[in-house]
Design an enzyme around this catalytic site. Structure first.
Site: not given
Ligand code: NAP
Length: 313
Positions: A54, A98, A124
């Site tokens: 990422k 994460q 997200d």
């Protein structure tokens, strides 16, 4: 029959190319690039790989990407304090924590952290406000993996409207948003999980079958209607040689990769499904690259929306 391969990497490259002008325009107008803050807690090897990918993709796309690390022994309050700081940062438009968080933080740790991320920086799409907007089919920052799957289906010419879709897995981050996105595109959606009786029979009704359970090669040919489109979200690190040799014959590319690395990322879908399905997303090279491309796109969207809001104030 050998299924058409749905090339997630090619679709991800397209999406990244489409996002590039937005990055350039924002950077010129704002005098800074769109910014992404990534929070990584602990040292889970898979998370390390995902976060590295990422960060690299964000940097390659001209975004600012900062990694905030905490040890596995960190307290939940420390994670929340970092998120709080990123929420107040002018340089960060997107925040990603994460998952998984270390088990010691408790069962509800992820939900508690997702709730603290400012909805406008929630790239997200996990904040309850954004989930609610998704339920109501209103414009929102939607979860990256299922959004990427929709892009792959649409750009590969798979018709969603009117299709029977079956989603196996009901997590908040993949299964549920996947079902909603398909529903909003007029599929008739069935959600399955570990308590679904006669799962292969239910799955075999699908024109579009999405598996997001994290069980290597669980979805065998008897789950699949001939000609169906099958999306494999699962990614499980397999280290057991016998398992690999049952799935991938010695001499095959995947077997060679296993011998080289001592482990292999295996999807939920058994290789034999390629003989029955009409189209199939591979692991690797299917859903994974799309998740990252959608993260970049969501970050640019968040940056633009924040700039519009600031200008209106
Ligand atoms: P998760 O939170 O562990 O959820 C797994 C789901 O699968 C649960 O709903 C569970 O049912 C269901 N399940 C487990 N065993 C089952 C079985 N035998 N039969 C039917 N359903 C079963 O997982 P997740 O976070 O959604 O991730 C799923 C997989 O996708 C993992 O392999 C993950 O690594 C992968 N993933 C990949 C990407 C990518 O970008 N490629 C992104 C996200 C996730 P219950 O609810 O009944 O327990």
């Amino acid at each position: 029959m050998s299924a058409r391969v749905l090339d997630g990497k090619a679709v991800a490259d397209q999406i990244r190319a489409e996002t590039a002008p937005g990055v350039a325009a924002f950077t010129e107008r704002a005098g800074r690039p769109p910014g992404l803050g990534i929070v990584l807690v602990g040292d889970d090897p898979a998370s390390e790989i995902y976060v590295r990918a990422k960060l690299k993709s964000a940097a390659d796309a001209g975004l600012r990407a900062d990694l905030e690390r905490l040890p596995a022994t960190a307290a939940l309050d420390q994670v929340i304090a970092i998120v709080d700081r990123l929420n107040r940062s002018d340089a960060h438009d997107g925040i990603l924590v994460q998952s998984p968080l270390p088990a010691a933080m408790g069962d509800d740790a992820e939900q508690r952290v997702f709730e603290v991320v400012s909805p406008e920086k929630d790239v997200d799409g996990f904040h309850p406000v954004n989930v609610g907007r998704l339920v109501q089919n209103r414009a929102t920052l939607a979860a990256c993996t299922p959004s990427g799957i929709v892009e792959m289906l649409e750009r590969s010419g798979v018709t969603i409207a009117g299709a029977r879709a079956v989603v196996i897995g009901r997590s908040d981050i993949v299964g549920k948003p996947m079902a909603l996105l398909l529903l909003h595109r007029h599929a008739t959606v069935t959600m399955c999980h570990s308590r679904t009786p006669e799962l292969p029979t239910v799955a075999a009704e699908a024109d579009i079958l999405v598996s997001a359970i994290g069980r290597p090669a669980f979805v065998t040919a008897d789950f699949v209607k001939p000609g169906a489109t099958v999306i494999d979200v699962g990614t499980t690190q397999v280290r057991d040689r016998a398992t690999i040799e049952r799935l991938f014959p010695p001499g095959s590319k995947r077997h060679e990769a296993f011998l080289k690395r001592g482990s292999l990322v295996v999807g939920d879908v058994h290789p034999g499904v390629a003989d029955v399905a009409g189209a199939l997303s591979p692991v690797p090279g299917g859903v994974g690259p799309l998740t990252i491309a959608l993260l970049l796109r969501n970050t640019v969207t968040a940056a633009r929306l924040r700039a519009i809001k600031t200008a209106a104030c």
